[in-house]
Write a protein that holds these residues in place. Structure first.
Motif, mmCIF file in Angstrom:
data_model
loop_
_atom_site.group_PDB
_atom_site.id
_atom_site.type_symbol
_atom_site.label_atom_id
_atom_site.label_comp_id
_atom_site.label_asym_id
_atom_site.label_seq_id
_atom_site.Cartn_x
_atom_site.Cartn_y
_atom_site.Cartn_z
ATOM 1 N N GLN A 111 0.839 -1.212 0.000
ATOM 2 C CA GLN A 111 0.000 0.000 0.000
ATOM 3 C C GLN A 111 0.873 1.262 0.000
ATOM 4 O O GLN A 111 0.741 2.151 0.859
ATOM 5 N N ALA A 112 1.792 1.312 -0.965
ATOM 6 C CA ALA A 112 2.730 2.436 -1.068
ATOM 7 C C ALA A 112 1.997 3.716 -1.462
ATOM 8 O O ALA A 112 0.915 3.673 -2.053
ATOM 9 N N GLU A 113 2.595 4.856 -1.116
ATOM 10 C CA GLU A 113 2.016 6.147 -1.510
ATOM 11 C C GLU A 113 2.142 6.317 -3.029
ATOM 12 O O GLU A 113 1.295 6.920 -3.675
ATOM 13 N N GLU A 114 3.268 5.781 -3.563
ATOM 14 C CA GLU A 114 3.535 5.959 -4.995
ATOM 15 C C GLU A 114 4.559 4.913 -5.433
ATOM 16 O O GLU A 114 5.383 4.467 -4.636
ATOM 17 N N VAL A 115 4.491 4.551 -6.714
ATOM 18 C CA VAL A 115 5.529 3.692 -7.303
ATOM 19 C C VAL A 115 6.266 4.544 -8.335
ATOM 20 O O VAL A 115 5.656 5.018 -9.295
ATOM 21 N N GLN A 116 7.537 4.777 -8.102
ATOM 22 C CA GLN A 116 8.318 5.586 -9.046
ATOM 23 C C GLN A 116 9.118 4.664 -9.966
ATOM 24 O O GLN A 116 9.856 3.800 -9.498
ATOM 25 N N ILE A 117 8.949 4.854 -11.262
ATOM 26 C CA ILE A 117 9.686 4.059 -12.248
ATOM 27 C C ILE A 117 10.748 4.979 -12.853
ATOM 28 O O ILE A 117 10.422 5.910 -13.604
ATOM 29 N N TYR A 118 11.995 4.762 -12.498
ATOM 30 C CA TYR A 118 13.084 5.603 -13.025
ATOM 31 C C TYR A 118 13.648 4.990 -14.292
ATOM 32 O O TYR A 118 13.936 3.795 -14.345
ATOM 33 N N THR A 119 13.776 5.837 -15.323
ATOM 34 C CA THR A 119 14.247 5.352 -16.612
ATOM 35 C C THR A 119 15.149 6.414 -17.241
ATOM 36 O O THR A 119 15.647 7.292 -16.529
ATOM 37 N N ASP A 120 15.387 6.324 -18.570
ATOM 38 C CA ASP A 120 16.292 7.302 -19.178
ATOM 39 C C ASP A 120 15.570 8.351 -20.014
ATOM 40 O O ASP A 120 16.178 9.033 -20.822
ATOM 41 N N VAL A 121 14.245 8.456 -19.852
ATOM 42 C CA VAL A 121 13.504 9.562 -20.483
ATOM 43 C C VAL A 121 12.686 10.275 -19.396
ATOM 44 O O VAL A 121 12.488 9.736 -18.310
ATOM 45 N N ASP A 122 12.209 11.497 -19.735
ATOM 46 C CA ASP A 122 11.509 12.300 -18.721
ATOM 47 C C ASP A 122 10.116 11.782 -18.386
ATOM 48 O O ASP A 122 9.567 12.082 -17.332
ATOM 49 N N GLY A 123 9.510 11.044 -19.316
ATOM 50 C CA GLY A 123 8.145 10.564 -19.061
ATOM 51 C C GLY A 123 7.437 10.336 -20.384
ATOM 52 O O GLY A 123 8.085 10.121 -21.412
ATOM 53 N N ILE A 124 6.107 10.382 -20.351
ATOM 54 C CA ILE A 124 5.325 10.168 -21.575
ATOM 55 C C ILE A 124 5.120 11.518 -22.255
ATOM 56 O O ILE A 124 4.781 12.503 -21.605
ATOM 57 N N MET A 125 5.353 11.562 -23.548
ATOM 58 C CA MET A 125 5.314 12.834 -24.292
ATOM 59 C C MET A 125 3.984 12.976 -25.057
ATOM 60 O O MET A 125 3.342 11.982 -25.387
ATOM 61 N N THR A 126 3.640 14.241 -25.367
ATOM 62 C CA THR A 126 2.397 14.499 -26.111
ATOM 63 C C THR A 126 2.438 13.927 -27.529
ATOM 64 O O THR A 126 1.398 13.728 -28.149
ATOM 65 N N ALA A 127 3.657 13.722 -28.042
ATOM 66 C CA ALA A 127 3.816 13.089 -29.364
ATOM 67 C C ALA A 127 5.252 12.610 -29.450
ATOM 68 O O ALA A 127 6.077 12.966 -28.612
ATOM 69 N N ASP A 128 5.543 11.799 -30.456
ATOM 70 C CA ASP A 128 6.913 11.332 -30.655
ATOM 71 C C ASP A 128 7.778 12.536 -31.053
ATOM 72 O O ASP A 128 7.531 13.149 -32.098
ATOM 73 N N PRO A 129 8.777 12.899 -30.252
ATOM 74 C CA PRO A 129 9.598 14.087 -30.565
ATOM 75 C C PRO A 129 10.321 13.989 -31.908
ATOM 76 O O PRO A 129 10.715 15.006 -32.462
#
Ligand code: ASP
Ligand code: MG
Length: 403
Positions: free
Chosen positions: A170-188
């Motif tokens: 029952q964690a407050e949040e699950v953080q997934i660390y990767t090599d991009v900032d997150g999900i983008m509005t479109a493919d850059p």
């Protein structure tokens, strides 16, 4: 006790310098008052010594086919090594860490090796470690069968481990660390001013198909959604806020569209049902397509026509089926399916009208559309796709400059 799950992917734990950044993220979690539970992937990518694919390259295909128990034992080593190496890094910073296999962390699976199903998570041991003020560092992607053998839960499974522990503890949040900032509005690569999506709902992430799946495993999203635990995608290498995936995103979103993605190599097929007999038996065609494992998309069934799209790789098989059934048909190759995603579009009139107006202004033919509560799909010729996506992205004000 406020528990935070922090999962670090293979590139994040691949070098000493990067592991120093990992330690900083864990320290930040502690500073913010959380008790972190760390989940790690195997270090690096193929070619690097302990990456999953490198380990797999050590054994023959013959062995892989016949000894799935052994394959899982081998694959499990990559993550186990990471737990100890990261624990060492934490110890150097005066943080007491306890490295654990998935099984030791309480992840119990069935014995379908290579792709085991989770039976349950026994969280007691982790809770005891946390109560002692120590940091559990758990090997992702693995569990243990009830018979006591190491199992793996499917490639990319460390995200799933993180989500499972998030729900179990029952964690407050699950953080997934990767090599991009997150999900983008479109493919850059397609839209130069694509911007980061700060908040998004679980369901929308599934719609992001390719892009979404690249940043987080869909199974992890499913588990977090069922347990109603927020997921955060973050970059180990930056302080960017990242993308938060939760149900709250639906309520707070002002945008009708949150992002746009696309899938190319689609072929649009139109089957003409001229005679009544064709029409009575048209399901035979769909049966045949299914038997040949041809997956269909954007399916419209009309009395006189049946229209659907398939992947370009299935076109040859489709032609054989059509010939055998003696059906009249035509097809358009090189199509792209554009998906406009936004949980906020539900019940809002005029979204489709706006999309069609933008594309008409650009003189781009829309070959087919479909819609759901969170997505509108438009099929266009691939030669127009980049222009279509950029116009839609601009007119729905998704760009970084316009906020
Ligand atoms: N190391 C595993 C894989 O490459 C699991 C993961 O990285 O999530 O599939
Ligand atoms: Mg991954």
């Amino acid at each position: 006790m406020k528990i935070l799950i922090q999962k670090f992917g293979g590139t994040s734990v691949s070098t000493h310098e990067r592991r120093a950044l990992v330690v900083n993220k864990i320290l930040k979690g502690i500073e913010e008052g959380f008790c972190p539970v760390v989940v790690v992937s195997a270090m690096g990518r193929k070619g690097q010594p302990y990456a999953t694919d490198t380990l797999l390259s050590l054994i023959s295909d013959e062995f892989k086919k016949k000894n799935s128990l052994g394959v899982d034992l081998l694959m499990g080593c990559g993550e186990i090594i990471s737990t100890v190496v990261v624990s060492d890094e934490l110890a150097k910073n005066n943080l007491q860490a306890v490295p654990l296999t998935g099984g030791q962390a309480g992840i119990i699976t069935d014995d379908s090796y290579n792709n085991a199903a989770i039976l349950r998570v026994e969280s007691e041991k982790l809770l005891n470690i946390l109560k002692e003020g120590k940091i559990p560092v758990v090997a992702g992607f693995q569990g243990v069968s009830e018979k006591g053998f190491i199992t793996t839960i499917g490639r990319g499974g460390s995200d799933t481990t993180a989500a499972l522990l998030g729900v179990a503890l029952q964690a407050e949040e699950v953080q997934i660390y990767t090599d991009v900032d997150g999900i983008m509005t479109a493919d850059p690569r397609i839209v130069s001013d694509a911007s980061l999506i700060e908040e998004i709902s679980y369901n929308e992430v599934f719609q992001f198909a390719d892009q979404g799946a690249k940043v987080i495993h869909p199974r992890a999203v499913e588990i977090a959604m069922k347990g109603n635990i927020p997921l955060a995608i973050k970059n180990t290498m930056s302080d960017c806020k990242g993308t938060i995936i939760s149900n709250k995103a639906i309520q707070s979103s002002n945008n009708v569209i949150d992002g746009i993605t696309s899938m190319d190599k689609r072929v649009q097929v139109t089957v003409e049902c001229s005679k009544n007999t064709d029409n009575d038996n048209y399901w035979v065609l769909f049966d045949e397509l299914a038997n040949k494992s041809i997956s269909l998309d954007l399916i419209n069934v009309f009395t006189k026509q049946k229209i659907f799209t398939i992947d370009e790789k299935d076109l040859d098989n489709l032609k054989i089926i059509m010939k055998n059934l003696g059906l009249q048909y035509s097809y358009v190759e090189e199509c792209t399916k554009i998906s406009l995603i936004g949980a906020g579009m539900r019940g809002i009139p005029g979204v489709m009208a706006k999309i069609l107006k933008i594309l008409a202004r650009e003189r781009i033919d829309v070959l087919q559309t479909a819609d759901s509560h969170t997505t509108i799909w438009c099929l266009v010729e691939s030669k127009n796709a980049e222009r279509a996506i950029n116009s839609l992205h601009r007119d729905f004000k998704l760009g970084g400059c316009e906020g």
